[in-house]
Scaffold this motif. Structure first.
Motif, mmCIF file in Angstrom:
data_model
loop_
_atom_site.group_PDB
_atom_site.id
_atom_site.type_symbol
_atom_site.label_atom_id
_atom_site.label_comp_id
_atom_site.label_asym_id
_atom_site.label_seq_id
_atom_site.Cartn_x
_atom_site.Cartn_y
_atom_site.Cartn_z
ATOM 1 N N ASP A 120 -14.009 35.125 29.580
ATOM 2 C CA ASP A 120 -12.556 35.255 29.555
ATOM 3 C C ASP A 120 -12.018 34.511 28.337
ATOM 4 O O ASP A 120 -12.534 33.453 27.965
ATOM 5 N N VAL A 121 -10.976 35.035 27.712
ATOM 6 C CA VAL A 121 -10.418 34.367 26.534
ATOM 7 C C VAL A 121 -9.709 33.066 26.892
ATOM 8 O O VAL A 121 -9.281 32.326 26.005
ATOM 9 N N GLY A 122 -9.584 32.768 28.166
ATOM 10 C CA GLY A 122 -9.040 31.478 28.577
ATOM 11 C C GLY A 122 -9.964 30.327 28.264
ATOM 12 O O GLY A 122 -9.577 29.156 28.397
ATOM 13 N N TRP A 123 -11.195 30.620 27.854
ATOM 14 C CA TRP A 123 -12.183 29.592 27.519
ATOM 15 C C TRP A 123 -12.605 29.775 26.070
ATOM 16 O O TRP A 123 -12.397 30.817 25.457
ATOM 17 N N ILE A 124 -13.260 28.781 25.499
ATOM 18 C CA ILE A 124 -13.638 28.828 24.087
ATOM 19 C C ILE A 124 -14.605 29.975 23.804
ATOM 20 O O ILE A 124 -14.557 30.574 22.715
ATOM 21 N N SER A 173 -27.066 33.479 26.733
ATOM 22 C CA SER A 173 -26.677 32.631 27.863
ATOM 23 C C SER A 173 -25.761 31.543 27.325
ATOM 24 O O SER A 173 -26.009 30.975 26.259
ATOM 25 N N VAL A 174 -24.690 31.226 28.079
ATOM 26 C CA VAL A 174 -23.698 30.274 27.585
ATOM 27 C C VAL A 174 -23.013 29.559 28.740
ATOM 28 O O VAL A 174 -22.830 30.126 29.808
ATOM 29 N N GLY A 175 -22.623 28.309 28.516
ATOM 30 C CA GLY A 175 -21.797 27.595 29.478
ATOM 31 C C GLY A 175 -22.452 26.414 30.140
ATOM 32 O O GLY A 175 -21.779 25.450 30.505
ATOM 33 N N GLU A 176 -23.756 26.470 30.311
ATOM 34 C CA GLU A 176 -24.507 25.407 30.952
ATOM 35 C C GLU A 176 -25.986 25.683 30.717
ATOM 36 O O GLU A 176 -26.360 26.809 30.364
ATOM 37 N N GLY A 210 -16.602 24.608 18.414
ATOM 38 C CA GLY A 210 -16.119 25.860 17.847
ATOM 39 C C GLY A 210 -17.105 26.998 17.871
ATOM 40 O O GLY A 210 -16.720 28.170 17.894
ATOM 41 N N GLY A 211 -18.389 26.704 17.838
ATOM 42 C CA GLY A 211 -19.431 27.732 17.848
ATOM 43 C C GLY A 211 -20.770 27.119 18.206
ATOM 44 O O GLY A 211 -20.885 25.904 18.446
ATOM 45 N N HIS A 212 -21.798 27.938 18.203
ATOM 46 C CA HIS A 212 -23.137 27.498 18.594
ATOM 47 C C HIS A 212 -23.630 26.352 17.715
ATOM 48 O O HIS A 212 -23.528 26.425 16.483
ATOM 49 N N VAL A 213 -24.201 25.329 18.346
ATOM 50 C CA VAL A 213 -24.828 24.252 17.576
ATOM 51 C C VAL A 213 -26.327 24.155 17.854
ATOM 52 O O VAL A 213 -27.099 23.746 16.984
ATOM 53 N N LEU A 214 -26.754 24.507 19.052
ATOM 54 C CA LEU A 214 -28.178 24.599 19.376
ATOM 55 C C LEU A 214 -28.444 25.994 19.921
ATOM 56 O O LEU A 214 -27.722 26.469 20.797
ATOM 57 N N TYR A 254 -16.285 34.227 20.720
ATOM 58 C CA TYR A 254 -17.251 35.320 20.781
ATOM 59 C C TYR A 254 -16.757 36.571 21.507
ATOM 60 O O TYR A 254 -17.537 37.487 21.752
ATOM 61 N N VAL A 255 -15.463 36.607 21.854
ATOM 62 C CA VAL A 255 -14.830 37.868 22.254
ATOM 63 C C VAL A 255 -13.854 38.319 21.162
ATOM 64 O O VAL A 255 -13.788 39.494 20.838
ATOM 65 N N VAL A 256 -13.134 37.366 20.574
ATOM 66 C CA VAL A 256 -12.068 37.730 19.631
ATOM 67 C C VAL A 256 -12.472 37.491 18.176
ATOM 68 O O VAL A 256 -12.773 38.422 17.434
#
Length: 576
Positions: free
Chosen positions: A237-241, A316-319, A350-354, A246-248
């Motif tokens: 959801d765009v409500g999250w980073i 996979s993202v978020g945890e 702001g974006g992927h670090v690992l 990675y959607v917009v």
């Protein structure tokens, strides 16, 4: 030219499978310019803050891009937050306007977003003395398929205030499709996004234009191995980073054809994700471990009934993703042939670090992998000493990268305190990590989720991963509980798969499994059967609340951000 590409079939997939639409970059550009001109005409300009409280619809993206075009700073609030949370965020950023929809469907549940906004606007006045000048409303409910009971006239669901409210179509009517952009410096703010803070007050993470956009574009290009004819889908959801980056912004910066999803994985059936992947021939699929684990409960058949041969990269993202979910994702969804990128990053980065990189770096089930280009991760101990080689400790970064946030809105001292003062010279992620013998980095959970039992430091994710190896366990959450001898003991919550029986034999089996896999010191003192876990709407487990339950302390604090607050009472009733 970019905007003439038949991209973005920003295919928008609605809550109901019959609701879908496609749009080209050229048409999107027209809509953005019209709305941007409409905002300018009503006094919104460079530096003004605009709150967005919207479902996953096209106008949400149009609004974000229109704000960016005229230099206004958008602040998206997830359209599941309460009016209290919304009012606090609007007031903190001093929003001049809010953009919302009359309502939306979430599965079979009707959400009347306009009412939440009305309450939030009133609370902002009463509690924070902040006045929102304008509420722009998209009439969404009348144009989508009802998924439950709804009145013939949807306008009876909410009230209309002529002094504040204005329809979206009235804003854009007669507006030109040409809108000169506001020229900005690289360090001018692009957006702010509020994230939870340890003190309870949300932090307004501020991202600027040039660095954020550059990093978003680069990480998308390499982490998802994006190619011109790909069709990419991020379920966030765009409500999250994740939705912001990675959607917009990142897909558009790469001229990607992408899918935007308004629904849930479980409506109208539990195979919705796989049906959408088949429908659009998705090549890159990016979702959360929470969703993956939830879908494993319904078996492999739900996946195998669909043709997923188009898939090439699974994200996979978020945890941290547990190895069992990773293997199911790889073997069942990816058919044993797709690259899996288990991305670690934060609102602040702001974006992927690992992450791993498709076909370029090796994969391990559950491992975050390696740093993205230019990122320098370091593992240190409690005293700030660098841990070389194999070891576990606190994950920090030794130098900045283009996408790092620049400040917390109107609170730069807090920015320095939270992220830089704990370990001077480093950016502190707040997470623990370990490095294995092959150099892979494993994110082990939040620092406050580290467990210290009899002097042995371990992570919650490590114990949870062992518990979920049992075929009876669908999901687990582990917290610490004070112990008179060991300092801390393990208190475990387990959600069982359908048909599994929670009894003394299962408890004994799970304890033995943890003892054998980690060590006798890690054996749980308590294992509680949980009907569910207290999670935020983004899927994050609120371990603060679980620790209160483990201690029998019913003073759990604010539960307004939970997806289902009733879970807390149920867990107290079943507490062991």
């Amino acid at each position: 030219m970019l905007f003439f590409k038949l991209l973005l079939y920003f295919s928008r997939e609605g809550n109901h499978p019959e609701d879908y639409s496609r749009i080209t970059y050229m048409k999107l550009m027209d809509l953005v310019c019209q709305f941007a001109n409409g905002l300018r005409e009503r006094g919104i300009g460079k530096g003004d803050r605009v709150s967005i409280y919207m479902p996953m619809i096209l106008e949400t993206v149009v609004c974000m891009l229109a704000c960016a075009r005229i230099g206004a700073v958008h602040s998206v609030v997830f359209a599941g937050f309460s009016s209290d949370s919304l009012s606090e965020r609007m007031s903190d950023c001093k929003a001049k306007a809010i953009v919302t929809a009359d309502g939306a469907w979430r599965g079979e549940k009707l959400l009347v977003l306009k009412n939440t906004c009305d309450e939030a606007i009133q609370k902002a006045r009463d509690k924070y003395n902040h006045y929102v000048d304008m509420c722009i409303v998209v009439p969404h409910l009348d144009r989508v398929t009802p998924c439950g009971k709804i009145p013939d006239d949807v306008k009876t669901l909410y009230k209309w205030n002529e002094d504040v409210d204005v329809w979206w179509h009235d804003i854009v009517e007669g507006m030109s499709t040409i809108c000169p952009p506001e020229w900005l410096t690289p360090d001018d703010p692009l957006f702010m996004l509020y994230t939870s803070g340890s003190t309870g007050k949300p932090k307004g993470v501020l991202h600027t234009t040039a660095g954020y956009m550059l990093y978003a574009a680069a990480t998308f290009r390499y982490v998802f191995d994006h190619r011109e004819k790909d069709i990419y889908w991020c379920t966030a959801d765009v409500g999250w980073i994740t939705g912001h980056t990675y959607v917009v912004y990142a897909p558009m910066a790469n001229a990607a054809t992408s899918v935007m999803f308004e629904g849930t994985p479980f409506f109208p059936d539990n195979d919705r994700f796989w049906a959408v992947c088949e429908k659009y021939k998705v090549t890159q699929f990016y979702t959360a471990p929470t969703a993956i684990r939830a879908l494993t409960k319904f078996g492999d058949e739900m996946v195998k009934r669909h043709n997923l041969d188009s898939l090439r990269v699974l994200g996979s993202v978020g945890e941290p993703i547990n190895p069992e979910a990773w293997l199911w994702y790889y073997n069942v969804v990816g058919q044993g042939r797709c690259s899996i990128v288990d991305t670690f990053w934060q609102t602040e980065t702001g974006g992927h670090v690992l992450t791993s990189l498709p076909a370029a770096t090796p994969m391990k089930p559950g491992a975050a992998g390696f740093p993205f280009f230019g990122v320098e991760p370091t593992i240190i101990d409690e005293n700030g000493r660098v841990i070389e080689g194999v070891g576990e400790g606190y994950l920090v970064f030794a130098r900045p990268w283009p996408g790092i946030m620049t400040s917390l809105y109107q609170d730069h001292n807090r920015y320095e305190d939270v992220y830089f003062r704990k370990f001077p010279g480093y950016y502190c992620t707040g997470d623990g990590a370990r490095r294995d013998e092959d150099g892979f980095l494993w994110v082990t959970g939040r620092i406050d989720d580290m467990l210290n039992v009899s002097g042995h430091l371990m992570s919650t994710a490590e114990v949870e991963g062992v518990l979920t190896e049992d075929s009876n366990v669908a999901e687990a959450a582990v917290v610490s509980k004070p112990h008179p001898v060991k300092g801390e003991s393990l208190y475990c919550f387990v959600i069982l798969n359908e048909g599994a029986k929670f009894d003394a034999d299962l408890i004994d089996s799970l304890k033995k499994r943890v003892r054998s896999r980690i060590g006798a010191f890690a054996a749980p003192d308590v294992i509680q059967h949980a009907p569910g876990l207290p999670k935020t709407r983004s899927g994050k487990i609120m371990r603060r609340i679980l620790r209160k339950i483990a201690q029998g302390d019913k003073n759990v604090g604010d539960t307004s951000t939970l997806a289902d607050p009733s879970i807390v009472d149920m867990l107290f009733l079943t507490r062991r």
